[in-house]
Design an enzyme around this catalytic site. Sequence first.
Site, PDB file in Angstrom:
ATOM      1  N   CYS A   1      12.889  18.493  52.149  1.00  0.00           N
ATOM      2  CA  CYS A   1      13.797  19.202  51.241  1.00  0.00           C
ATOM      3  C   CYS A   1      14.217  20.537  51.867  1.00  0.00           C
ATOM      4  CB  CYS A   1      13.143  19.355  49.875  1.00  0.00           C
ATOM      5  SG  CYS A   1      14.320  19.706  48.564  1.00  0.00           S
TER       6      CYS A   1
ATOM      7  N   HIS B   1      10.903  13.618  48.466  1.00  0.00           N
ATOM      8  CA  HIS B   1       9.568  14.234  48.472  1.00  0.00           C
ATOM      9  C   HIS B   1       8.448  13.188  48.524  1.00  0.00           C
ATOM     10  CE1 HIS B   1      10.739  18.424  47.652  1.00  0.00           C
ATOM     11  NE2 HIS B   1      11.755  17.890  47.005  1.00  0.00           N
TER      12      HIS B   1
ATOM     13  N   GLU C   1       5.474  13.665  49.313  1.00  0.00           N
ATOM     14  CA  GLU C   1       4.220  14.283  48.862  1.00  0.00           C
ATOM     15  C   GLU C   1       4.001  14.133  47.364  1.00  0.00           C
ATOM     16  OE1 GLU C   1       6.964  15.874  49.622  1.00  0.00           O
ATOM     17  OE2 GLU C   1       7.163  17.783  48.552  1.00  0.00           O
TER      18      GLU C   1
END
Lengths: 85, 226
Positions: B86, B196, B198
């Site tokens: 990002c 994302h 994560e």
Amino acid sequence: MADKKFHVKVTVTLKNGVLDPQGKAIEGALGSLGFDGVGSVRQGKVFDVNLNAASKKAAQEVVSDMCEKLLANTVIENYAVEVNG
Amino acid sequence: MKAAIVQFPGSNRDRDMFAALETISGQPAHKVWHTDTELPNCDLIILPGGFSHGDYLRSGAIAARAPVMRAVATAAAQGVRVLGVCNGFQILTEAGLLPGSLMRNAGLTFVCREVMLEVANPQNPFTCGYTQGEIIRCPVAHHDGNYFAAPKTLAKIESNNQVAFRYANGTNPNGSVNDIAGVFNKQGNVLGMMPHPENLIEAAHGGTDGRRLFEAALDMLESTAA
């Protein structure tokens, strides 16, 4: 030789061929306000830089360097440097 | 494998990244501040998401000129793996470590939703846990994720197989050219992506599709493949 004061105006615009969604939105808004005849709108940024430099040429050079290193992203943007004073 | 997470003023996904890495590897990652001029000895450097320096000037532009980025560039040139997610992706393009640029979303609005990603190149240390053409789920949350590269650059990226992920099944949320969601550098040791991974690590997140990216980047795949 003492440095002189210069006012430098930097204009950063998107390169041709780079999509400008914000310009498109502005274009649409102008149309909805009743402004006829607007072909297209591209938006950009203006920086007013006051600096001390030995000469007009030196001011031009240092601000061009600023554009290359930070003020513009030369992947997508062009810049124009105008030295006054 | 040791990882380091670089924190900038305005980073806000650094804790998610820290939690993901610790959950997966059992080891806490190093934290590095943007003014640091040296990195700890590590095999993976991560630039997390957020709004570094308030996205002033251009997203990632100020952070890309932070002192720590010289050290990141040196490490990347030596082959250390670097992942930018990002805002981290935006910083890597602004720093010239990845080709192209991330522009305002085509729809002009901030998008926060789940997208589908197609794995475009699994022949890489970051993506080797996936298979060619595999479709994975991943959330996105950004305002400037519209990937752009000049035609010549784009042709090179495509012919070098530098596209890591593409938005799939019509889920391109931002107008990115060629549906590009993530790109590698030419050497393949730097990856930037808008989605994302994560945030899809544990079942409680609603899925674990992001896990294999970190397992691969940390050379942990053998232990989990069994």
